[in-house]
Scaffold this motif. Structure first.
Motif, PDB file in Angstrom:
ATOM      1  N   ALA A 140      32.945  45.339 -20.366  1.00 34.04           N
ATOM      2  CA  ALA A 140      32.242  46.038 -19.322  1.00 34.04           C
ATOM      3  C   ALA A 140      32.811  45.822 -17.826  1.00 34.04           C
ATOM      4  N   ALA A 141      33.040  44.459 -17.719  1.00 34.01           N
ATOM      5  CA  ALA A 141      33.551  44.240 -16.335  1.00 34.01           C
ATOM      6  C   ALA A 141      35.021  44.954 -15.953  1.00 34.01           C
ATOM      7  N   LEU A 142      35.913  45.118 -17.326  1.00 34.09           N
ATOM      8  CA  LEU A 142      37.117  45.982 -16.869  1.00 34.09           C
ATOM      9  C   LEU A 142      36.687  47.259 -16.767  1.00 34.09           C
ATOM     10  N   LYS A 143      35.825  47.850 -17.232  1.00 39.13           N
ATOM     11  CA  LYS A 143      35.389  49.412 -17.080  1.00 39.13           C
ATOM     12  C   LYS A 143      34.692  49.397 -15.758  1.00 39.13           C
ATOM     13  N   ALA A 144      34.107  48.529 -15.338  1.00 40.57           N
ATOM     14  CA  ALA A 144      33.328  48.534 -13.896  1.00 40.57           C
ATOM     15  C   ALA A 144      34.600  48.610 -12.635  1.00 40.57           C
ATOM     16  N   ASN A 145      36.047  48.162 -13.089  1.00 39.13           N
ATOM     17  CA  ASN A 145      36.895  47.645 -12.101  1.00 39.13           C
ATOM     18  C   ASN A 145      37.446  49.208 -11.671  1.00 39.13           C
ATOM     19  N   PRO A 146      37.217  49.668 -10.404  1.00 38.67           N
ATOM     20  CA  PRO A 146      37.604  50.892  -9.916  1.00 38.67           C
ATOM     21  C   PRO A 146      39.153  50.799  -9.972  1.00 38.67           C
ATOM     22  N   VAL A 147      39.967  49.659  -9.623  1.00 41.12           N
ATOM     23  CA  VAL A 147      41.175  49.757  -9.347  1.00 41.12           C
ATOM     24  C   VAL A 147      41.960  50.118 -10.640  1.00 41.12           C
ATOM     25  N   LEU A 148      41.662  49.609 -11.889  1.00 41.00           N
ATOM     26  CA  LEU A 148      42.514  49.989 -13.125  1.00 41.00           C
ATOM     27  C   LEU A 148      42.584  51.383 -13.267  1.00 41.00           C
ATOM     28  N   PRO A 149      43.301  51.973 -13.901  1.00 40.16           N
ATOM     29  CA  PRO A 149      43.495  53.416 -14.227  1.00 40.16           C
ATOM     30  C   PRO A 149      42.510  53.838 -15.127  1.00 40.16           C
ATOM     31  N   GLY A 150      41.798  54.764 -15.038  1.00 35.05           N
ATOM     32  CA  GLY A 150      40.418  55.083 -15.826  1.00 35.05           C
ATOM     33  C   GLY A 150      40.800  55.455 -17.249  1.00 35.05           C
ATOM     34  N   ASN A 151      42.371  56.122 -17.336  1.00 38.70           N
ATOM     35  CA  ASN A 151      42.749  56.485 -18.669  1.00 38.70           C
ATOM     36  C   ASN A 151      43.305  55.278 -19.652  1.00 38.70           C
ATOM     37  N   TRP A 152      43.160  54.246 -19.157  1.00 38.42           N
ATOM     38  CA  TRP A 152      43.669  53.020 -19.980  1.00 38.42           C
ATOM     39  C   TRP A 152      42.454  52.892 -20.754  1.00 38.42           C
ATOM     40  N   LEU A 153      43.053  52.290 -21.888  1.00 41.09           N
ATOM     41  CA  LEU A 153      41.956  52.304 -23.148  1.00 41.09           C
ATOM     42  C   LEU A 153      41.518  50.563 -23.029  1.00 41.09           C
ATOM     43  N   VAL A 154      40.609  50.192 -23.463  1.00 42.89           N
ATOM     44  CA  VAL A 154      39.876  48.928 -23.522  1.00 42.89           C
ATOM     45  C   VAL A 154      39.225  48.697 -24.697  1.00 42.89           C
ATOM     46  N   SER A 155      39.496  47.688 -25.408  1.00 45.83           N
ATOM     47  CA  SER A 155      38.884  47.141 -26.745  1.00 45.83           C
ATOM     48  C   SER A 155      38.590  45.838 -26.583  1.00 45.83           C
ATOM     49  N   GLY A 156      37.478  45.274 -27.686  1.00 44.91           N
ATOM     50  CA  GLY A 156      37.128  43.951 -27.469  1.00 44.91           C
ATOM     51  C   GLY A 156      36.885  43.311 -29.017  1.00 44.91           C
ATOM     52  N   LEU A 157      37.704  42.174 -29.115  1.00 45.06           N
ATOM     53  CA  LEU A 157      37.828  41.632 -30.396  1.00 45.06           C
ATOM     54  C   LEU A 157      37.384  40.162 -30.601  1.00 45.06           C
ATOM     55  N   VAL A 158      36.837  39.671 -31.621  1.00 45.98           N
ATOM     56  CA  VAL A 158      36.466  38.350 -31.610  1.00 45.98           C
ATOM     57  C   VAL A 158      37.259  37.769 -33.136  1.00 45.98           C
ATOM     58  N   TYR A 159      38.015  36.754 -32.841  1.00 47.23           N
ATOM     59  CA  TYR A 159      38.616  35.902 -33.817  1.00 47.23           C
ATOM     60  C   TYR A 159      37.887  35.022 -34.353  1.00 47.23           C
ATOM     61  N   ASP A 160      37.719  34.854 -35.828  1.00 47.56           N
ATOM     62  CA  ASP A 160      36.963  34.013 -36.504  1.00 47.56           C
ATOM     63  C   ASP A 160      37.844  32.745 -36.829  1.00 47.56           C
ATOM     64  N   VAL A 161      37.642  31.437 -36.176  1.00 50.00           N
ATOM     65  CA  VAL A 161      38.707  30.505 -36.604  1.00 50.00           C
ATOM     66  C   VAL A 161      38.476  29.926 -37.998  1.00 50.00           C
ATOM     67  N   THR A 162      37.358  30.320 -38.725  1.00 54.20           N
ATOM     68  CA  THR A 162      37.167  29.857 -39.878  1.00 54.20           C
ATOM     69  C   THR A 162      37.840  30.709 -41.131  1.00 54.20           C
ATOM     70  N   THR A 163      38.120  32.050 -40.748  1.00 53.35           N
ATOM     71  CA  THR A 163      38.293  32.983 -41.602  1.00 53.35           C
ATOM     72  C   THR A 163      39.846  33.412 -41.359  1.00 53.35           C
ATOM     73  N   GLY A 164      40.036  33.261 -40.156  1.00 57.10           N
ATOM     74  CA  GLY A 164      41.236  33.861 -39.707  1.00 57.10           C
ATOM     75  C   GLY A 164      41.439  35.455 -39.277  1.00 57.10           C
ATOM     76  N   LEU A 165      40.443  36.034 -39.353  1.00 57.35           N
ATOM     77  CA  LEU A 165      40.208  37.564 -39.367  1.00 57.35           C
ATOM     78  C   LEU A 165      39.647  37.917 -37.774  1.00 57.35           C
TER      79      LEU A 165
END
Length: 181
Positions: A140-165
């Protein structure tokens, strides 16, 4: 043999067997991963990235901070200077993880507030102890940043250190939708 000797020896092996000459400055996957400095969570290894495929920025917690935004801005300018087109399709990936050491700093509000560039009253909104919520906050912070190009894609991942996924918490989407005509 010292630890440094070991690292220099490994570098010699890299230079002999894995070095790729003349890689372009612009990452070939047109991606930037923002991840944590935790040695258990190396984005290049856990995402299978090869040399030259992505820019990787690592900081404590893999968080979007004023320093992270400054680094992204500087890298964008460098790419422009090299003739790259960072305004075209580009993907920002926020990668955080379970059992992150940043949670141990919860009792140090002054340190965390300074790190995030906010007042202590704003720390609860940063979800320091919950990586799933923190990824959503940082996307959300990246999406709210008006300086970054609006057509850039953004995604969010969480890595589980117990499974490796990794788990996709925030699917890829443009930073901002194009205005309707």
């Amino acid at each position: 043999m010292t630890m440094l000797d070991t690292l220099v020896e490994r570098n010699q092996d890299f230079a002999s067997h894995h070095f790729l000459k003349d890689l372009p400055l612009m990452p070939t996957l047109r991606a930037m991963v923002i991840g944590c400095v935790d040695p258990r969570v190396d984005p290049t290894l856990l995402l299978g990235l090869k040399l030259g495929e992505a820019v990787v920025i690592r900081n404590v917690g893999g968080r979007i901070t004023p320093g992270t935004l400054q680094a992204i801005g500087m890298l964008r300018r460098i790419a422009q200077g090299e003739g790259g087109n960072p305004a075209g399709e580009f993907h920002l990936i926020v990668l955080q993880h379970t059992q992150c050491g940043i949670a141990h700093l919860e009792g140090n509000p002054d340190m965390l507030a300074s790190y995030f560039g906010i007042g202590k009253e704003g720390l609860k909104a940063k979800a320091v102890t919950d990586p799933h919520a923190a990824v959503a906050v940082d996307v959300a912070a990246l999406k709210a940043n008006p300086v970054l190009p609006g057509n850039w894609l953004v995604s969010g991942l969480v890595y589980d250190v117990t499974t490796g996924l990794v788990e996709v918490v925030v699917p890829p989407a443009p930073l901002r939708h194009a205005p309707e005509r």
